[in-house]
Each structure stands twice: as structure tokens, then as C-alpha cells.
Design an enzyme around this catalytic site. Structure first.
Site, PDB file in Angstrom:
ATOM      1  N   GLU A 434      -0.773  -9.759  -2.876  1.00  0.00           N
ATOM      2  CA  GLU A 434      -1.694  -8.768  -3.680  1.00  0.00           C
ATOM      3  C   GLU A 434      -1.395  -8.806  -5.211  1.00  0.00           C
ATOM      4  OE1 GLU A 434      -3.664  -7.241  -0.677  1.00  0.00           O
ATOM      5  OE2 GLU A 434      -3.911  -6.762  -2.625  1.00  0.00           O
ATOM      6  N   GLY A 435      -1.204 -10.428  -5.468  1.00  0.00           N
ATOM      7  CA  GLY A 435      -1.044 -10.621  -6.717  1.00  0.00           C
ATOM      8  C   GLY A 435       0.475 -10.801  -6.964  1.00  0.00           C
TER       9      GLY A 435
END
Lengths: 574, 574
Positions: A434-435
Site C-alpha cells: 500500500e505504498g
């Protein structure tokens, strides 16, 4: 050791950190009364302890398996997932219009916190469904919403996010998956996606993939991307899963941990028969993706809380049980439980304090989702600012706490049968997906700080300073302000070079503010004396010992990029 | 990515940090000329890269296996071990009187550094043999030395340390293994030992176990312990391995990592036929054990260096190879190697700086072994003081660097095939075994600090202050002095409560001192410009960014135990 849901801390944080009473005062969240909150937390706790926690070990040791017919979950997961759906645990935060309960996002997060502390890998599945729901609520057509949301809202179907491709890790602009128009908003999807969590499984009779793809003639880079809804099975005229939609699970990854979560390579349209629908505008894929990802980032931060909670419970139980060595300096030479030894107790206190701090940070940010939903535009700005902190620092703390958990177990912690190692392995993905946390730090010193020339941060810092009492905490808040001022004036490379230390400092500042308040309230509150005394002690430990640690990061946060580029890339291999 | 031995850094550290020239000026170590040092480092590097590194992955994925007939190492290990013996790599530091080369301990440590960076689990085997050699050199009878040392010195036989028992983890006073006299210095050994690294294997035709056991009528606690030499196969009249000595490997542990190293449960005397010989005096087991363990602790600190080196090499290679995203702020939108992104470069610089710092610390301490062997009593005291720092901080850095290594790889880091995860899993045992890092911290603030009322530390601090130039580094040295003063006056609980933060501060202070010197020398030295520039940059980064971080630990180091005991043990579960 049986899992116990952290309901006392959840209730405390919801009341005093999130101030959920503010939300319940609105029409929209009027149902979120203290009694209902209590009932949800207790019910979720019992469900998670009874149904999900017992499967945590099999999730790791057996794990999700790839077969010709698709991914098969370990024994028991299917029934436990059905119990989750039937218990209505998926509906807490889902939209009322589509069969959800419409309760605050932060309360749904608390339920996920409990589920994930019981079984982190399993809880990732509903976490992803939340992202799919968000995307369709905000960008879907009424037809798409009517067809898909009711079953996503209950969890009868699960959702996935399909971003990454082999040649493009964090660089979504480089994606190649294609969508060719077939007419009547039908698109032929072709391409390969990797790292798709729960991209396939046998828990439900359909899976709703949300897929970033490129339409013909679209510009290069992120502007050419659109989001497509691609079910595993197309819906028939009754809205039931019908024909297979040519989404094939090619393989699953052999990961260090989180084995209950199948990380899939998905191939779309191998036989030219994968049909998707556009979600939102053509070329609006990135905007829709951020809708999915923002709350997903908070929920990944929440995974840090989950694993910290699980690791702490296990370490405390072990340290109370394990008898070894007399207390140093004691007249008695009788061996004592290791929790009585000062350095072991320091480790456990650190675990408790960091777990509570991570929960305070992530819940506080999640509460801003609800305040924003009520129309508070400052809350929306604060949410945007806090999202990278919650994601990155929440997951950093999950990793730190899981590592200390191994250390408390001594040699036993390294033996897989004990279970402490599983938490350590499970936790390690959370700073990546997620990043990456580095991307979160870049987001903080880029868009989130400069977006309004530091105004949102200045407002937060003013509020923190207005409440903070400890001199060390005030010094940290001042230091954050200094660094923010530096960042606003600095060149991009210098900002990025100091971004990660700054993110950590600021996160600890926010946690320190919330923990100090929590300790103050706990010291004067009525309730379970053991819980309140622990809260007060953990808060004191946090403010007195962990806050000063973060002040040590100031030099790195202010440092320029020049030292990093003093040598060229080849010299790193010299 | 092929492994490359870190010979340039080793040579630099030996010359400028250890000042090995001082050693070569003595008669005893006169052979340790620059040419010989160079030849040893280069030769070991080629050997390790060619023979041991290629087996690292199989060590993890196949691992040592328990069978009815004993532990079997993965394919290739037996031949690679034989090549190690035949190459004379085991003899570097072994005593000349028994066929060793008698070179400095620190040079043998450098060879182990290389071997372990190539294959950490495998290198643990010779590491343990070093401990057995030390015990016999200092405490063995001439007969024992003549029978066992020549083959231990070459590595033809390996050694083990048998301390831990199921009921007594770190509490050796609680050991129960018994030794009953049979006459003529023959003792019948009975008991079970756990966590015995390389307690069995098929690499050599004998294994020499050194076993702590209790003799009849011996006092309780540590004073009743004696050390016994227990070969796997008894020696026949020709000194060759003969009859099986009733040492059975019951099982091996299922560990999170270090799978190439079989962690054995050994049962001695199941059939009443296990015979040992006393090493040293009856009741002198603890003293003999500390002889074994002290250098073993340094060598475990060295494992931190090994895994940090391996993880850094892998991450640097990946970051140079992996192309993703344009440089932020750059006019060009072409994707670049991720090493060009500031936060990735920050991570890599941190890895380089921490690896070099760990190497400087451990080698510096190892150099004191040699200075002490030359009769320098101050060096012996400094060695004693630095041993807990080298063990605990060296291994902490190994873990930190291995974790950053995963992060640099992004999602690939979590996939086992990449290899970054192996380093992370392998590293995690090092803060635990050979005395947990908490025990090291207790040793520091206990015996090592109070032993001479802080005199040894004061001398070290004076030397550091005399050379340090950076204001931040001087501030850290001052802070270490403040904390030491506090510790000397404090109650035992308060000392222990702050012991771990103090150990870290002091370790960073020592590293900062040695790194600052290294950077200064590198800036003016002749040699490989890429290596020297990297050294100077890493030293600068260390002093400017990592030293201030450690200053943030002062509050925790000075904190009292009271906050830890503000609640009772049960409240930790509330």
C-alpha cells in the site's frame, strides 16, 4: 495462550482519543451510542477469539495453497469466514443504502483491529473489501452499486485492488494492462497483475477485482489509466455469479509471512474473454485508486496495531509464566517470573506503550474519516496529513513490537512452534505494501505538507501545543515545527532526504500528545483499576522515554541530501 | 548477485581502527605483516565467494536435517567444509603449538567475517570450534591438549558448547546434567542439553562437546558446575575416533532462520555409556565457560557484521539494477535506478554506515584480545568492557540492516526467492544466543562498570574525547559519562532499567569515535578512490545523523525503574 480482544483499550481510545461522542451527536452516526460501541467491541472480541484466533497458526503453517482449480484456504477458514458474514461483522461501516449498518469508519476499524489481532492474514481479506466498497460508493454507477455493493457490504463477495505489474512496482504510471472497448460499457481486459492479496480464494462464490488498465489511445503515465470492475464470475441476469470471466490465478508468492493471505499473480484475458466495466471516468483511474488506497493505507497502519497487540499479549503471557533466575539485588535466590526482571519489564512496557500509541494514532486518523464524512473540511485535511503517519509509523511500530516479542521469549522466540516468530514474519510486509513507508514519507513532505503551505500541519501543531504539558513533549513539538519550516523552504532532494526521520518525529509527537492526554484521563478515571493504572504507566513511559528518543531524529530530518550523493551509485558496491 | 568479500573495508579497519601494526611489532604476531594480512583477506574472500556463498541458499531452503543416523547437512556442505579445512582457514588464529598459525585473533575474526557474510549459518560451525579451542588451551590438561587441539585447530573436528537445559535458559545455576566419577578422570555424563548449535552433523568424523555438568555433592548454583570434554566418538589408543560415546541427537529445532545450523537437543548417557573428562578444576566450570563464551560473544557480535554485510551487498545490487520512477524534481520523466531516489539512497547509506560501524566496533574489541594476549592488562579490561557492546550492538545493527535490506527490495524483499528475507530471519537469533542482549546490558552496568568503579570506562571516554572533533559526538561522549556516573551511584533496579539504552548510547559513542577517525583518514588517504569516498561519506553520515539519534536515548538511560513497577505483573494483561 488464548487471545483476548483489547476491548478496554479500544473503548478508551474511542472515547478519549477519537472522541466518538462527537460523532454520535450527528444524525448520521446517532446509532453509535456508548452502549452500541460497547456491544460491537465485545461481540467482535468474542467472535474473533472464538472463531478466528484458533486458525491463526494453521494460516501460517498450512497457508493458502495454489491448485489448478484456484487458491484453497486452510481447513476451517471457509466456515470461519461464513460465520463472519453471518455475524454481520462485515457490515459495520458499510453504507446503509446497500445493507450496511453505516456506523463510523473508526468503529469498523476497531472491529478489524480485533479480527486482525486474532488472525492478521485472514483479516486482510475484509480489509481489501473495504477498499472496493469505497471505490464503488464514490465512483460506481447506480447499476454497479446495485449489483455489487449489497454483497460486498456483507462480505458475501470480497474485493481486491489490482495495481502492480511486474515491470512497475510503485510506479503506476508504467502499467500496461489494456482495456479494449467492446461497446455498451463492456471492455476486454488483458494483462498480468502481481501482488494481489486474496486475488483468489475459496471463501466466497465471487470476487470483485478492481483493476487499473490503459484504454486505447490513452496518454502515457498515470493520466492514461482507468479503473475497471472485473468480477471473477460475470453476473447472470439474476445478478448471480455465472460464467467464468477469464481471470486466472497463475501462482501465489512464497512469502516470508502472512501465509494465510494468498498473494496472487492474476492473468486477465488469457483466452480473450475477460470483460470489465469502467468505474468512474475514462482516465480517472488514479483518482478512483486513491479513493481505494487512502482508507486502505489507514487499514494497513491498523495492521501494525493488530500485530503489535498479538505480539504483546503473547510476550506478556510468556513472561508471566516463565520462571527463571532470582531477581538481581534481591535477598531471595528463588527464581522469579521473568516479567519481574527490570529489562524484561522494560521491554514489555515498551511493547504496551508502543501498541497503545499506534492504536491512538491510527484510530485518531480513522476518526477524521468520519468527521470528514460529516462535512468537516478541516478534518479531511487533517486526515490527508495523518494518513502517511498512520500507515508508516503504525507499521513501523508493529514491526518493532513484534521483534521485541521474540526477544522476550529468548531462545523460544526463535522456534517457530512458539508463535512469536510468526508475528515478526507477518509484520514485515506492512511497511512495504500500500505504498512503501518511504513513499508515505515522500507524500508527507510533498503534497501533504506543501499542499496548503503547511497550514494543516500548523493547525495540528497549535492544537498539540495547546494541550501538551511535558517539557520534553513540547520540545518535540517545537522541533517538528522547526523541521516543517525547513521542509517548506528546502529543495526537493533535501526534503526527501529528511522525510523519513521527519515522519517518525511527527508521528511520535502526535502519539505523545494523545498518550499524554490518555494518561491524564486514566489517572483520574473510574473503571477497571488494573487497566487504568497500566494506561497511565504506559503513557508516562511513552512521554518520558519514547518522546525524547524521537527528538534525536532532528539532525537527520534537517540534514541535506548532499551527503547521500557525495559518492556515485557504483561506490556503494566498493 | 555474486558475493564479494569486504576486503577493502576489512583491511582499512585492521590498519586504522585495530592498528594491527602495533600487534605485528610484537614477536608473537610478527608474522602479521601487511602483505600477509592482505594475502589472508584476499584468499579467504576468494574461498568464501567460490565455495561457501553458493551454498547459502540451500542452507536455508534445504537446511540441516535430522535423521535416525544423525544430522545430515545439505548437499555440498561436506565438501565445502573439507575445502575449508584443507585450505587451512581454520588454523589462522589457532595455537602454533598445536598446528595453528598463531596469527592475531582479530585476523581470524576477519576471516570468519568473510565466511559468515558468505554463509552465516555455516560459519557458525567454526565459530563454535574457536570456543572449544580456547577452553582447552586455557583449562585442558597437556594430554587433552595433545589429543584434541591439533584436530580442533585445523577444523578436522568441530567443537560445541553445551550449557542450556530445558529448565534453565539463561540461568546456568539451575543446570542438572550430572557427572559421576568412574575413576582415572573418567566421568559418566547423564543429562539433556538444548540449543546446541552444530551439536551433530556429518561434516567431520568427530565432534568435541564441552559440557557443563554437576558432580556429586557439589554445591547448588553455579559454584557446583564443572566443565567436561565429551567427544561424540571416544578416541582409541591411536587417538582416532573409535566407540560411539552415547551422545544422541534427539531432535533439531524448527527455527525461523539459520537453517544451515542444526540446533540440537542432545541426550548424554541414555544407555549409561557416555564418558567425559574434566576440563579444569572440579567446580571450575563457570570460569572455563566464560573463557569459551567471552570470545564467542565477540564472534556473535561479528555475526551481526556478517549479516549486515550480506544484506547490504544484496540491497545495493538490487537498487542499482531496479529501474523505477523518474527522479522527483527532475526535468526528465525517464525512470531511474532506485538507488538514485533520495530515500532509497538514505537507506543504503544507513546500511553502509551501520555495517562499517559494527565492523569497527567488533574488530576493535577483537584487537583487544590480541593486545591482552601480549600482556597489556588495560587492553584486557577494555576487552571486558567492550564485549557486551560488541555482542549486543553488533547484533542489533545486523538486525536493523537486514530489515532495511528487505525494505530496499520493496515487495520483492518479502518473497523468499529474493534472499533478502533469509538475512532478516537468520539475523534474528543473534540478539538472543550467547547471552541475550539484555543480559549483555546487565553485564555492562553490573560487573563491567562497577568492577573497577568505572575506571576502565573513564579511560576509554578520555581517549575518545581526546580524539573526537564533531560537537555532536562530543555531546554524546559527555552524555555517556553522565549516565555512567548516574549508574555508579544508582540502585541495582535503576541501573538495570536504563542498562539497554545506555549500552546503545555507549556503543554508538564508540562507533562514532572510530568512524570519525576512519572518515578523517579516508579523506586524506591514497588508494581506491571509490572505496575511500564511500568510507568518508558513510563516516560523515554516521557522525552527523546516527550519533545525534543515540543522544535521544539519554532520558531512558537515566530513567528509574519505578515507572516499570508502577503496575504489577497482572496489569500487563489488563
Amino acid at each position: 495462550m488464548p487471545f483476548t480482544a483489547p476491548t478496554a483499550d479500544q473503548r478508551f481510545v474511542l472515547e478519549h482519543v477519537v472522541r466518538i461522542g462527537d460523532l454520535a451527536a450527528s444524525d448520521r452516526f446517532a446509532d453509535a451510542t456508548p452502549d452500541l460501541v460497547e456491544a460491537v467491541l465485545e461481540g467482535a472480541g468474542q467472535f474473533a477469539a472464538g472463531e478466528w484466533a484458533p486458525l491463526d497458526r494453521a494460516g501460517d503453517t498450512v497457508g493458502a495453497k495454489w491448485t489448478e482449480g484456484g487458491v484453497v484456504m486452510p481447513d476451517g477458514f471457509r466456515a470461519a469466514y461464513r460465520a463472519y458474514v453471518e455475524g454481520g461483522w462485515g457490515t459495520i461501516g458499510s453504507p446503509v443504502d446497500f445493507g450496511g449498518q453505516g456506523l463510523p469508519f473508526v468503529l469498523a476499524a476497531a472491529v478489524l483491529d480485533t479480527l486482525g489481532a486474532a488472525n492478521m492474514g485472514f483479516a486482510l481479506c475484509p480489509t481489501l473489501t473495504v477498499g472496493a466498497i469505497e471505490a464503488l460508493v464514490h465512483h460506481g454507477t447506480p447499476e454497479q452499486q446495485a449489483q455489487y455493493l449489497p454483497r460486498l457490504a456483507t462480505g458475501e463477495w470480497t474485493g481486491t485492488m489490482n495495481l502492480t505489474e511486474p515491470q512497475a512496482g510503485s510506479d503506476v504510471g508504467a502499467l500496461r494492462t489494456r482495456a479494449e472497448p467492446l461497446g455498451k460499457d463492456r471492455w476486454a481486459i488483458t494483462g498480468t497483475k502481481i501482488y494481489i492479496s486474496f486475488g483468489d480464494h475459496n471463501l466466497t462464490d465471487n470476487i470483485v477485482h478492481l483493476v487499473l488498465a490503459r484504454t486505447p489511445g490513452a496518454p502515457q503515465g498515470t493520466k492514461g489509466l482507468s479503473l475497471f470492475l472485473v468480477p471473477k464470475y460475470r453476473l447472470d441476469t439474476d445478478g448471480q455469479p455465472g460464467d467464468f470471466n477469464d481471470v486466472r490465478v497463475v501462482s501465489i508468492e512464497h512469502k516470508m509471512g502472512l501465509h494465510a493471505s494468498p498473494t496472487c499473480v492474476l492473468s486477465f484475458g488469457d483466452n480473450g474473454d475477460c470483460i470489465g466495466e469502467l468505474v468512474g471516468a475514462e482516465g480517472g483511474g488514479i483518482a478512483a485508486m486513491f479513493t481505494m488506497m487512502n482508507n486502505a493505507r489507514l487499514n494497513v497502519g491498523l495492521q501494525g496495531v493488530q500485530v503489535a497487540e498479538a505480539a504483546t499479549q503473547k510476550a506478556v503471557a510468556y513472561a508471566r509464566d516463565r520462571i527463571q533466575s532470582a531477581r538481581a539485588g534481591s535477598a531471595s535466590r528463588d527464581p522469579v517470573a521473568i516479567i519481574e526482571h527490570p529489562d524484561v519489564r522494560r521491554m514489555l512496557m515498551r511493547m504496551k506503550a508502543q501498541t497503545q500509541a499506534a492504536r491512538a494514532l491510527v484510530y485518531y486518523a480513522a476518526g477524521q474519516v468520519d468527521r470528514a464524512a460529516l462535512g468537516d473540511s478541516d478534518a479531511k485535511k487533517r486526515l490527508d496529513l495523518l494518513t502517511p503517519l498512520a500507515k508508516a509509523h503504525g507499521t513501523d511500530l508493529g514491526n518493532e513490537v513484534a521483534s521485541i516479542g521474540i526477544q522476550v521469549h529468548g531462545g523460544m522466540g526463535y522456534i517457530e512452534e512458539t508463535g512469536a516468530a510468526q508475528h515478526f514474519r507477518d509484520a514485515r510486509i506492512t511497511p512495504i505494501y500500500e505504498g512503501t513507508n518511504g513513499i508515505q514519507a515522500a507524500d508527507l513532505v510533498g503534497r501533504k505538507l506543501s499542499g496548503d503551505n503547511g497550514g494543516t500541519l500548523a493547525a495540528l501543531i497549535a492544537e498539540m501545543r495547546g494541550e501538551a504539558q511535558d517539557a520534553g513533549l513540547i520540545a518535540l513539538i517545537d522541533a517538528c515545527e522547526d523541521v516543517a519550516r525547513h521542509m517548506l523552504a528546502a529543495e526537493i532532494d533535501d526534503r526527501l532526504a529528511g522525510s523519513y526521520p521527519f515522519l517518525t518525529m511527527l508521528s511520535v509527537g502526535v502519539c505523545g500528545w494523545l498518550m499524554e492526554r490518555s494518561g491524564r484521563i486514566a489517572s483520574g478515571a473510574q473503571g477497571d483499576p488494573a487497566f487504568l493504572a497500566m494506561k497511565a504507566a504506559a503513557a508516562r513511559f511513552y512521554v518520558e522515554q519514547l518522546v525524547p528518543e524521537a527528538l534525536g531524529l532532528k539532525a537527520a530530518a534537517l540534514a541535506q541530501a548532499e551527503v547521500l550523493y557525495a559518492v556515485d551509485a557504483e561506490a556503494f558496491a566498493a
